[in-house]
Structures are given as C-alpha cells and as structure tokens.
Enzyme design. Sequence first.
Site, PDB file in Angstrom:
ATOM      1  CG  ASP A   1      -5.863 -38.523 -25.480  1.00  0.00           C
ATOM      2  OD1 ASP A   1      -7.116 -38.758 -25.644  1.00  0.00           O
ATOM      3  OD2 ASP A   1      -5.253 -37.717 -26.071  1.00  0.00           O
TER       4      ASP A   1
ATOM      5  CB  ILE B   1     -10.205 -41.806 -15.102  1.00  0.00           C
ATOM      6  CG1 ILE B   1     -10.972 -40.564 -14.783  1.00  0.00           C
ATOM      7  CG2 ILE B   1      -9.748 -41.780 -16.449  1.00  0.00           C
ATOM      8  CD1 ILE B   1     -10.401 -39.046 -14.825  1.00  0.00           C
TER       9      ILE B   1
HETATM   10  N1  AR6 Z   1      -6.916 -43.183 -15.247  1.00  0.00           N
HETATM   11  C1  AR6 Z   1      -6.270 -42.175 -14.676  1.00  0.00           C
HETATM   12  N2  AR6 Z   1      -5.263 -41.843 -14.736  1.00  0.00           N
HETATM   13  C2  AR6 Z   1      -4.498 -42.118 -15.796  1.00  0.00           C
HETATM   14  C3  AR6 Z   1      -4.845 -43.393 -16.523  1.00  0.00           C
HETATM   15  C4  AR6 Z   1      -6.126 -43.906 -16.229  1.00  0.00           C
HETATM   16  N3  AR6 Z   1      -6.654 -44.694 -17.002  1.00  0.00           N
HETATM   17  N4  AR6 Z   1      -3.813 -43.451 -17.373  1.00  0.00           N
HETATM   18  C5  AR6 Z   1      -2.591 -42.677 -17.001  1.00  0.00           C
HETATM   19  N5  AR6 Z   1      -2.966 -41.898 -16.123  1.00  0.00           N
HETATM   20  P1  AR6 Z   1      -0.721 -38.356 -19.320  1.00  0.00           P
HETATM   21  P2  AR6 Z   1      -0.265 -35.667 -20.221  1.00  0.00           P
HETATM   22  C6  AR6 Z   1      -2.307 -40.964 -15.430  1.00  0.00           C
HETATM   23  O1  AR6 Z   1       0.618 -38.792 -19.952  1.00  0.00           O
HETATM   24  O2  AR6 Z   1       0.838 -35.631 -19.045  1.00  0.00           O
HETATM   25  C7  AR6 Z   1      -1.342 -38.012 -24.303  1.00  0.00           C
HETATM   26  O3  AR6 Z   1      -0.611 -38.731 -25.665  1.00  0.00           O
HETATM   27  C8  AR6 Z   1      -0.792 -40.726 -15.432  1.00  0.00           C
HETATM   28  O4  AR6 Z   1      -0.462 -41.676 -14.657  1.00  0.00           O
HETATM   29  O5  AR6 Z   1      -1.862 -39.391 -19.654  1.00  0.00           O
HETATM   30  O6  AR6 Z   1      -1.261 -34.383 -19.891  1.00  0.00           O
HETATM   31  C9  AR6 Z   1      -2.057 -37.024 -24.847  1.00  0.00           C
HETATM   32  O7  AR6 Z   1      -2.457 -37.224 -26.295  1.00  0.00           O
HETATM   33  C10 AR6 Z   1      -0.726 -39.385 -15.165  1.00  0.00           C
HETATM   34  O8  AR6 Z   1      -0.815 -39.063 -13.825  1.00  0.00           O
HETATM   35  O9  AR6 Z   1      -1.188 -36.952 -19.744  1.00  0.00           O
HETATM   36  C11 AR6 Z   1      -1.038 -35.847 -25.173  1.00  0.00           C
HETATM   37  O10 AR6 Z   1      -0.353 -35.792 -26.092  1.00  0.00           O
HETATM   38  C12 AR6 Z   1      -1.856 -38.564 -15.955  1.00  0.00           C
HETATM   39  O11 AR6 Z   1      -2.615 -39.707 -16.174  1.00  0.00           O
HETATM   40  C13 AR6 Z   1      -0.098 -35.912 -23.710  1.00  0.00           C
HETATM   41  O12 AR6 Z   1      -0.339 -37.454 -23.737  1.00  0.00           O
HETATM   42  C14 AR6 Z   1      -1.397 -37.780 -17.127  1.00  0.00           C
HETATM   43  O13 AR6 Z   1      -0.663 -38.392 -17.730  1.00  0.00           O
HETATM   44  C15 AR6 Z   1      -0.754 -35.491 -22.482  1.00  0.00           C
HETATM   45  O14 AR6 Z   1       0.163 -35.821 -21.401  1.00  0.00           O
END
Ligand code: AR6
Length: 179
Positions: free
Chosen positions: A41, A18
């Site tokens: 994040d 993203i």
């Molecule tokens: N681009 C697109 N999607 C992504 C990317 C990227 N670069 N990297 C990961 N994903 P998560 P949550 C996807 O864990 O479950 C953090 O520590 C990933 O595969 O990022 O909402 C925050 O600070 C998954 O499908 O977010 C919070 O504490 C999606 O993004 C916590 O994690 C969301 O996974 C939030 O957890």
Amino acid sequence: MTTIRRGDTAIEVITADITTLEVDAVVNAANQQLKGGGGVDGAIHRAAGKARLQEACRTIGGCPTGEARITEGFDLPARSIVHAVGPRWKDGTKGEDDLLAGAYRHSFTLAAEHGVRSIAFPAISTGIYGFPKERAATIAVLQCLAAADSGKFERIVLCCFSSEDAEIHASALTREATS
Ligand code: AR6
C-alpha cells in the site's frame, strides 16, 4: 517465472515490485479507510503520487473487508489501481477465507467492468495482516482460475515480493490448475 494458459488467459507468477508493472490495473492490499499504510500500500501510494491518490481515495470514502474500489493509476505505468481490502488473520474461524476470496473476486469483477484486460495482484493479507501464505496462495489461485474461465482477461499476474512467495504461489497454481 511460472506461466500457465487457461483458455485465452495467461496466469503468471513473478517476483517483482508491483509498482513497476505495465498492466492495465494493479491491485493494492489496502485498508478499510483507503488511507494508505505500509507494505505494498505504501509503495503504491508513493509511486502513484501520494497527494493525488489520497485525494481520490478520500473521495471514495472507504471499502469494507472482502471488497474493492478502483481509482486512476496516476504516476504508475498501470492505468488503474484496484484497492482490495483483505482480512486480518485471526484464527481461521472468523470468515477469513471467504473474505480473502471476496477481495480477489470483487477485484476481478470491478476490473472487468472498467475494461481491464491485464491485472496484477500482490499476495493480499499475507504481510501485515498475517494470513498464512500457503492457505492464501490457494485461495488466490482458485480465484484467478475462475477469472480466467470467465474469458474476460488476457493476463493475470500474481506478483510476489520474494522468490519464496513466488514458489508458494507457483506450486499452488500448478496444483490447482491440474486438479
Ligand atoms: N510489490 C509487490 N508486493 C509487495 C510490495 C511491492 N512493492 N511490497 C510488499 N509486498 P502487505 P496486507 C508484498 O503487508 O498483509 C498496509 O498497511 C508483501 O511482501 O502489504 O494485506 C495496508 O494499509 C506481502 O507478500 O498487505 C493495510 O493496513 C504482500 O505484499 C495492511 O498493510 C502483502 O503484504 C494490509 O496488510
């Protein structure tokens, strides 16, 4: 990639990082403290420039679960970052569905208030926060369809990080768009 048109809005499901997308705003799956973390994040904070984004988030202070806040995009191609806080999955009876829907809805509202016409979302809550993927995808696409019906967006992107996630979102999108 799967695209459907709804009025003047294109809703797309893609597989991508993203942080590379050329849209007006990217949505971050943030935590309540807006302090940065892992997953998407961490990737957004690194790509936007950690110091300046952390300072902008510190000024905001925090964000309750189910809501969102907006900052500049700094070094990202996107002009803005919408920091949405999705729920941690517990057992599905703790308001998780409504909180996840709220995170999407609030992101769209805030984005529209800031003149955003194109916006990309990650699959909020489905990584570290453990929300079941199919259930989250249905909630996400329903909010995208409602936002498309508002007529305020040209392009809404569901940006998945794996082709498996993209398939889940594409099938939810085609199902809900035609039901
Ligand atoms: N681009 C697109 N999607 C992504 C990317 C990227 N670069 N990297 C990961 N994903 P998560 P949550 C996807 O864990 O479950 C953090 O520590 C990933 O595969 O990022 O909402 C925050 O600070 C998954 O499908 O977010 C919070 O504490 C999606 O993004 C916590 O994690 C969301 O996974 C939030 O957890």
